[in-house]
Every structure is written in C-alpha cells, then in structure tokens.
Design a protein around this motif. Sequence first.
Motif, PDB file in Angstrom:
ATOM      1  N   THR A  74      35.375 -35.042 -26.730  1.00  0.00           N
ATOM      2  CA  THR A  74      35.527 -33.617 -26.406  1.00  0.00           C
ATOM      3  C   THR A  74      36.720 -33.426 -25.470  1.00  0.00           C
ATOM      4  O   THR A  74      37.474 -34.357 -25.230  1.00  0.00           O
ATOM      5  N   SER A  75      36.877 -32.185 -24.978  1.00  0.00           N
ATOM      6  CA  SER A  75      38.049 -31.925 -24.112  1.00  0.00           C
ATOM      7  C   SER A  75      37.859 -32.591 -22.748  1.00  0.00           C
ATOM      8  O   SER A  75      36.738 -32.934 -22.366  1.00  0.00           O
ATOM      9  N   TRP A  76      38.947 -32.719 -22.045  1.00  0.00           N
ATOM     10  CA  TRP A  76      38.956 -33.362 -20.722  1.00  0.00           C
ATOM     11  C   TRP A  76      37.947 -32.691 -19.780  1.00  0.00           C
ATOM     12  O   TRP A  76      37.118 -33.367 -19.154  1.00  0.00           O
ATOM     13  N   ASP A  77      37.976 -31.356 -19.724  1.00  0.00           N
ATOM     14  CA  ASP A  77      37.080 -30.633 -18.817  1.00  0.00           C
ATOM     15  C   ASP A  77      35.622 -30.812 -19.215  1.00  0.00           C
ATOM     16  O   ASP A  77      34.758 -31.062 -18.385  1.00  0.00           O
ATOM     17  N   GLN A  78      35.381 -30.653 -20.530  1.00  0.00           N
ATOM     18  CA  GLN A  78      34.004 -30.734 -21.023  1.00  0.00           C
ATOM     19  C   GLN A  78      33.418 -32.126 -20.829  1.00  0.00           C
ATOM     20  O   GLN A  78      32.231 -32.296 -20.552  1.00  0.00           O
ATOM     21  N   MET A  79      34.285 -33.113 -21.001  1.00  0.00           N
ATOM     22  CA  MET A  79      33.834 -34.497 -20.864  1.00  0.00           C
ATOM     23  C   MET A  79      33.299 -34.737 -19.450  1.00  0.00           C
ATOM     24  O   MET A  79      32.200 -35.261 -19.273  1.00  0.00           O
ATOM     25  N   TYR A  80      34.066 -34.290 -18.444  1.00  0.00           N
ATOM     26  CA  TYR A  80      33.614 -34.445 -17.061  1.00  0.00           C
ATOM     27  C   TYR A  80      32.370 -33.616 -16.790  1.00  0.00           C
ATOM     28  O   TYR A  80      31.430 -34.069 -16.137  1.00  0.00           O
ATOM     29  N   ASP A  81      32.408 -32.414 -17.298  1.00  0.00           N
ATOM     30  CA  ASP A  81      31.293 -31.488 -17.114  1.00  0.00           C
ATOM     31  C   ASP A  81      29.990 -32.143 -17.593  1.00  0.00           C
ATOM     32  O   ASP A  81      28.989 -32.204 -16.874  1.00  0.00           O
ATOM     33  N   LYS A  82      30.041 -32.677 -18.800  1.00  0.00           N
ATOM     34  CA  LYS A  82      28.833 -33.264 -19.406  1.00  0.00           C
ATOM     35  C   LYS A  82      28.409 -34.537 -18.684  1.00  0.00           C
ATOM     36  O   LYS A  82      27.236 -34.731 -18.377  1.00  0.00           O
ATOM     37  N   ALA A  83      29.387 -35.414 -18.428  1.00  0.00           N
ATOM     38  CA  ALA A  83      29.050 -36.706 -17.824  1.00  0.00           C
ATOM     39  C   ALA A  83      28.481 -36.522 -16.416  1.00  0.00           C
ATOM     40  O   ALA A  83      27.449 -37.109 -16.070  1.00  0.00           O
ATOM     41  N   ILE A  84      29.140 -35.683 -15.617  1.00  0.00           N
ATOM     42  CA  ILE A  84      28.695 -35.510 -14.221  1.00  0.00           C
ATOM     43  C   ILE A  84      27.318 -34.851 -14.168  1.00  0.00           C
ATOM     44  O   ILE A  84      26.443 -35.281 -13.419  1.00  0.00           O
ATOM     45  N   LYS A  85      27.138 -33.826 -15.015  1.00  0.00           N
ATOM     46  CA  LYS A  85      25.826 -33.158 -15.030  1.00  0.00           C
ATOM     47  C   LYS A  85      24.729 -34.154 -15.397  1.00  0.00           C
ATOM     48  O   LYS A  85      23.655 -34.162 -14.802  1.00  0.00           O
ATOM     49  N   ASP A  86      25.009 -34.986 -16.381  1.00  0.00           N
ATOM     50  CA  ASP A  86      24.016 -35.964 -16.848  1.00  0.00           C
ATOM     51  C   ASP A  86      23.671 -36.953 -15.737  1.00  0.00           C
ATOM     52  O   ASP A  86      22.495 -37.232 -15.472  1.00  0.00           O
ATOM     53  N   MET A  87      24.695 -37.447 -15.056  1.00  0.00           N
ATOM     54  CA  MET A  87      24.449 -38.464 -14.021  1.00  0.00           C
ATOM     55  C   MET A  87      23.841 -37.831 -12.771  1.00  0.00           C
ATOM     56  O   MET A  87      22.989 -38.424 -12.123  1.00  0.00           O
ATOM     57  N   GLU A  88      24.278 -36.615 -12.467  1.00  0.00           N
ATOM     58  CA  GLU A  88      23.754 -35.919 -11.282  1.00  0.00           C
ATOM     59  C   GLU A  88      22.277 -35.549 -11.481  1.00  0.00           C
ATOM     60  O   GLU A  88      21.451 -35.749 -10.596  1.00  0.00           O
ATOM     61  N   ALA A  89      21.966 -35.043 -12.664  1.00  0.00           N
ATOM     62  CA  ALA A  89      20.581 -34.601 -12.927  1.00  0.00           C
ATOM     63  C   ALA A  89      19.689 -35.759 -13.367  1.00  0.00           C
ATOM     64  O   ALA A  89      18.494 -35.564 -13.580  1.00  0.00           O
ATOM     65  N   LYS A  90      20.298 -36.937 -13.538  1.00  0.00           N
ATOM     66  CA  LYS A  90      19.567 -38.155 -13.951  1.00  0.00           C
ATOM     67  C   LYS A  90      18.819 -37.956 -15.268  1.00  0.00           C
ATOM     68  O   LYS A  90      17.701 -38.422 -15.440  1.00  0.00           O
ATOM     69  N   THR A  91      19.445 -37.257 -16.190  1.00  0.00           N
ATOM     70  CA  THR A  91      18.792 -37.015 -17.484  1.00  0.00           C
ATOM     71  C   THR A  91      18.905 -38.233 -18.400  1.00  0.00           C
ATOM     72  O   THR A  91      18.086 -38.397 -19.303  1.00  0.00           O
ATOM     73  N   GLY A  92      19.893 -39.057 -18.196  1.00  0.00           N
ATOM     74  CA  GLY A  92      20.009 -40.295 -18.975  1.00  0.00           C
ATOM     75  C   GLY A  92      20.385 -40.097 -20.428  1.00  0.00           C
ATOM     76  O   GLY A  92      20.043 -40.910 -21.279  1.00  0.00           O
ATOM     77  N   ILE A  93      21.113 -39.020 -20.700  1.00  0.00           N
ATOM     78  CA  ILE A  93      21.543 -38.777 -22.090  1.00  0.00           C
ATOM     79  C   ILE A  93      22.597 -39.811 -22.497  1.00  0.00           C
ATOM     80  O   ILE A  93      22.548 -40.351 -23.589  1.00  0.00           O
ATOM     81  N   TYR A  94      23.533 -40.078 -21.582  1.00  0.00           N
ATOM     82  CA  TYR A  94      24.659 -40.939 -21.958  1.00  0.00           C
ATOM     83  C   TYR A  94      24.491 -42.385 -21.485  1.00  0.00           C
ATOM     84  O   TYR A  94      24.036 -42.639 -20.367  1.00  0.00           O
ATOM     85  N   ASP A  95      24.851 -43.295 -22.373  1.00  0.00           N
ATOM     86  CA  ASP A  95      24.819 -44.724 -22.048  1.00  0.00           C
ATOM     87  C   ASP A  95      26.215 -45.225 -21.707  1.00  0.00           C
ATOM     88  O   ASP A  95      26.367 -46.319 -21.159  1.00  0.00           O
TER      89      ASP A  95
END
Lengths: 477, 293
Positions: A74-95
């Motif tokens: 995805t785009s540069w902004d969206q990539m950070y947006d998604k990754a940080i939200k996932d790690m911050e919220a501890k949802t564990g979507i991304y490996d």
Amino acid sequence: MIRKSGIGLAALTLGLLASVISAKADFWSDAGAKYQGVVLHGVTESTPPSNYIKDVLAPEFEKKTGIKVEIETTSWDQMYDKAIKDMEAKTGIYDMVYIEQDIIYAYLARNFLVNITQSLKDDASLKSPDFDETHFTTFANYFKNADGDLFGVPMEAFIKVYLYRTDLFNDPKIQEAFKAETGKDLKPAATHEEYTQIAEFFTKYGKDNGLELWGTTAQAHTGHPASWYEFFESVAPTFGVYNWGIDAGNNYAATVANGGQMNSDKAKAALKYWLHLRDIAPPESAASTWTEVGTTFAAGRVAQGLVYGENAAWIASDAEKSRVVGNVGVALPPTDAAVLEEVKGGTGYLGYYDGGAFGLPITSKNKEAALLFLQFIGQDSVQADWAVAAPRITNTATYDDPKVIEMDKQLNGYYSMLKNEGKLFAGAPPFPFHAQVREATAPIFYSILLGEIGPDEGLDQMAAKAEEELTNLGYRK
Amino acid sequence: MRSNTVGWLMLAPTIAILAVFGIAPFIYVLYVAFHHWNPFGADPLMTYNGANNFRRLVFDREFLLSIAVTIKFAFFAVVSEIILGYLLAQLFMREFPGRGLFRTVHTLPLIVAPIVVGSVWRLMTTPSIGIIPYLLKTWFGYDLNIGRDAGAAFLLTVIMDIWHWTPLVTLTLLAALLSLPKEPFEQAQIDGANRWQIFWHITLPMIRPAILATVFIRLMDALRTVDEVWMLTSGGPGAATRYVGLHIWKIVFPKTDYGYGAAISVIVLYLTLVMCWLLYVALVAPRQKKEAE
C-alpha cells in the motif's frame, strides 16, 4: 586399484555432498511442516522490492514450506498507519511489517519488534543454514540494537545520488555553448556553485531553444513532507548541517542559541541555495514528491538532479518507463570541499542512505513461521535476481554476482558507487521522534516555500518549534 | 406493555450497534481528549492533563486557520452545489433529447470513491502534465500551478467537490420536485403569478425540507472532507487546503499526538453541531413563526 579407490572416494564424496545438499534443501520443508495451515500477513509500501517479495519470494516460500504468505502493498502513509495501529493496539494482524530506516528507532523505543538474533539463538531448529546475519552490508547496522542484535531483515537499500544526462553533458554543441557562457568545461558538478551554474545554463538553454528542458530537479512539494526531507536529508548535509541540525547530545538543541544547527548560517545558506534551484526547476516541482522527481527525470525534462536510488535504477534501465535509458550518469552529490573532507574523515555524511527491512512485530501470532520467512528473504541465494528485478542490494555477496555486475554497467556504476562510496551516506538520525518533529516544523517549511516568510526567519521559527515539540514530547528537559 | 417489549426488542440490534460503534468510541475519544498521550514521546503512557489540550487549541494558529479555511470551503462548495443541483433538477424535469443518457452520465461521479476522484483531479491538474493547466495555458495564457498558487488550489478543491457531489443534490431535489402536487402551480398561473413569484412563494417553501436535509448532509460532509483533498493537494500549498479533517489526520497519525487530536475532534464535532443548529434556526424558525402567526 588406485583408480578404483579414487572412483570409490569420489562417489562417496558426491554421495555425502548430495546428502548435505538434500538436507539443506529439505530445511524449509522440514521447518515448515510444523506450521502447515498458518497464513502469514505482511504489510509494506508498494515499491518494486516489496512487489518482488509479494510476487516472487512469497509464492516460492509457500512452495517450499507450505506456509501461505499474504503481503499487502500500500502507500507509504497507509503502511505506517496500519502497522503502527496494529502494534499499538496489539491486535496481531500482521506477522511482518516494513520498517523504513527512519522509523526503526521509534519502533525499538516502543518495543514493537522481536529480536531476531535472540529468537534464532533460543530456538536453533528455526535457524536456516542459508541465513547468516554477517552476510548483510553495513546497512543492516541500522536495524540492530546496542548489543548488535538484529530487529529487521534488510530488504532494500539505496543512496540518493546525483544523476545527470550523459547525452546532454557529452553533446559537443552544448559543451561549446556552456564554455562560451561560463568559461568552464561542462562536467558533472562537484560543488554547489558548479551545480547552480549548470542548472542555470540548462534552464536558459531549454527556454532559448523552445525545449521542455530545465537545469535541475527539485523535490519541493508545498504540502507533502517530501520537500522537508529533500532539504534536511539531501541538501543541508552537503553544507555541513547533519541530523537535521538537532544535537541529541546537547539536550536535543535545535536553535543556535542553545547549541543546535537548524537555524545556523550554514543551514540558511543551504536553504537559499535550494530555493534558488527550485525556482529554476520544472513547474511541476512545487507539486513533486520523490516519485514525481523520478518521473520528471525519466521524461527527459531535466539535465541533472538528486534522485532516490530506487528510481535511479529504473530511470537508467527501463525503456518502457524512461526516455533517457542509456543516457544517465551517476555521481556524488555536489558539496563544499571542506564538507567532503569532513565526511571522508567520518564526521558527517553527504546524503541520504535510504532503505528498509522486514521486521516481526512482538504482537504477531505466528512468530516462528514469520521468522522462517524473514530468513528466507535474507538468504544470499535469492538476492541477485531480486537486485536485477528491483534494484537494491542488502547482502555483500550480491555485488559480485555476474547478473548484478552486468546491471551495474547499465546503471553507469550505481551499484559500484553504493558499494564503494556508500559509507559517505547515512540514514536518518537515530531519533525516536522522527515524524513528530517533522510534522511540527513542516507547516513553517511550506510557508517558506510559498514565500510567506523568508528563509532566515523561517528557519529560526522551525528551530524554535522543534525545541518546543521536543519539550512537549519530554525529550528536551 | 407487550407491544412495548416487542418494540424494544426490535430496536435492540440498532441500539447495540449504535452503542458499540457510535457511543462507546465517542466516550473513549472524550476520555483521551483529557489526557496527554503520544506513544512516541519520552513517556509513551497516557497521562491525565485536565483541559490542557482544549486550552492549547485556543492558541493554536494552525488549528484556527484550518477551521477558517474549512468553513470557507464548506460555504462555497455547499452553496454552489445547492444552486447547481437545483438548476439541474429543473432541467431534468423537462423533456429533451438524450435526457436519460445525460441524467445517467451526470450521476456517475457519485459512484466514484473520493480517493479516486482526488487521484484523477491530481492527474488533471499537475503542472506541466495535467490537461487543465495545458488548456488554461493554451486558451488563456494562464499558468495554473497548484503547488504554488494557494488561491487556485483552494478553488480547485471546491470545484472538485462540486463535481463530485452536485449529482446527489440534483437527485434529492429532483425527487422533491417530482413529488410536488400540480394544483398550487396551476392555481398560481391562473392568478397571474410570474416564474419568480411561483419559485419564491410556492416551489421553494414546498421543497424546503428536502433542501434543508440536503444542506445538512452536504455541510457535514464538507466539514469532514479528507481523502479527495489529501490526494489532490496534501493540504497545500502551505496551509491553503489543510482542512480540519486533514489537520486532525496529521495530528493523530503521522504526529501520533492522540490526546490533542482527540480534543480537536471533540471541538470540531461541537462546532459542526452548532453550525447545523444555527442553520436550522435560521431556515426553519422564521417559517414556524410565520405559520404560528
């Protein structure tokens, strides 16, 4: 008899070799057997190296291990947006998450990432015989902690280089005209004065001859941080202003009054130099990010410019996208002679060493399987084809591969420069507050670009704002 | 009693969804707004800081500027859309060759995602390569550069919004116009009323509820516009198109200043409610007063 023994010995050696090779080849299927049914999810920026992972390496890994890999580009902004939200919220979507070099310090400060070195030591059954951390180039050091443990497997690395049009620079008529106008020979610029002179000459040459040609690129978007980056990471260092002018060892000072360099005379001279170049660059420069700078150069609209390495490669080699294939020269960015000496002495840097790695979030639910994938993309054996398909080099051995040597010729020595002069470039400073300070000061920077405030006054305001933000964040006491 | 229970049971799923996806997040945002929370700060934990975030807002020049340009944007976009939408609705009330085709084509922008609209307009307006700067230069000798001309960038975002959302207004007003009874209009014509008098005294009062609903929907949308503008200008040049939605995005995501971003969100919600209420009072109250008299 001796011949018979020799044949027997050779057969035994071959047999042993075959068994070792087969054991090695079987590592992936053996290691993957435990994780059948696992689906790994990764998020990354949509760039040629990432697309290669998605289209080539992930299917290959899946074939060898049976572990499915889904890479979201995805785009540069969206990539950070998604990754940080996932790690911050501890949802564990991304490996797996893409870690650009400039954000690794923030991720490490927040303990977002798994220590790859330690994890492989803890569970030797996961360690691939083909993965060796010492095989990476020094760029991997950006992804290590103070103990030298790796937190991300490098997957792309570039330097932002000075590109120039060899067809224009070698044209006898243009050389003659340049000599007549400046009294100098036309050759790639080594200093700021030479660069400015060449830029002014070609912009005038384009205008006088009714050509869509300008003297320089400028990544000068008036609402996107790309312009901020061009100034602080590519221009200011060539004037001797490093680490954005912030002195981390001096209570994160940014203003000259407190010991920083952000509003120093050198920084002001650098900004004026760059603003002048922006004024003689193509009209689209005011709306250009790194992508548009690449396309501007590829369209043959400029004679020279500072271009990110990932773009430099396709500009020089991809005839489907570029009009200047075969006509691209590569050189070090122009700088002050004193600064070059300083940089060679190891004090500063000449420009931006850009790149990124794949990291494993601590919140991942499939850490073991993800570790296998990270090792898979870090092996020497997959690097050469990857470097040809999406020019980037992260492993030392890749430089010596015949395919890469051939590619280097096409790129007029870009890979050689990366190998030999890469040490003169540096990644973003080791600040955990990267985006925060950038976003706090960028609006003032855009005002400078628009002429709403002068460069001197603007840099004074930016330095003060940076200190205010650092105080607000709790770094500056 | 029984019907009451059944009624509540029927409403229960809606109430549950509203509570989970509407009320709970709002309460959380309100809670965060009273805290200092930047996960990339020296202290990444959320700490209570009273009303400091709201106090900071009052002196934040960038925020105040973003509010001002957003109101300006919403005003020009919504007023233009209502006028154009009404004129187009009137046009579609008449018979003319190709009416069906024109109506379909005119509605197409509505089905395009805002992010795509922004991308297309960016391609069309990029200096040197876009068709719009090319045509303006060729026909009028005007150099359009949205990277350097703040006024032009603002105007383009308004035009883009009008292009995207006028069809919604047209369809709503067309439905309202088609549902009007013929008798009052025939009566007015018999009484000798001219076109303007018919429009002002009959058509407008009768479609007032539809206009009001459309204005509210479009106003709320315009006040929170983000994606189209992000694609076209990224909020630039400078802060010329840094509308409040985009400003909040920049504070919350790249800057990760969650506490302050939450405070801005709460204030913007409050401002939106106040604006809608003022509009309601201005448009509906005089009418109600007149009817009461």
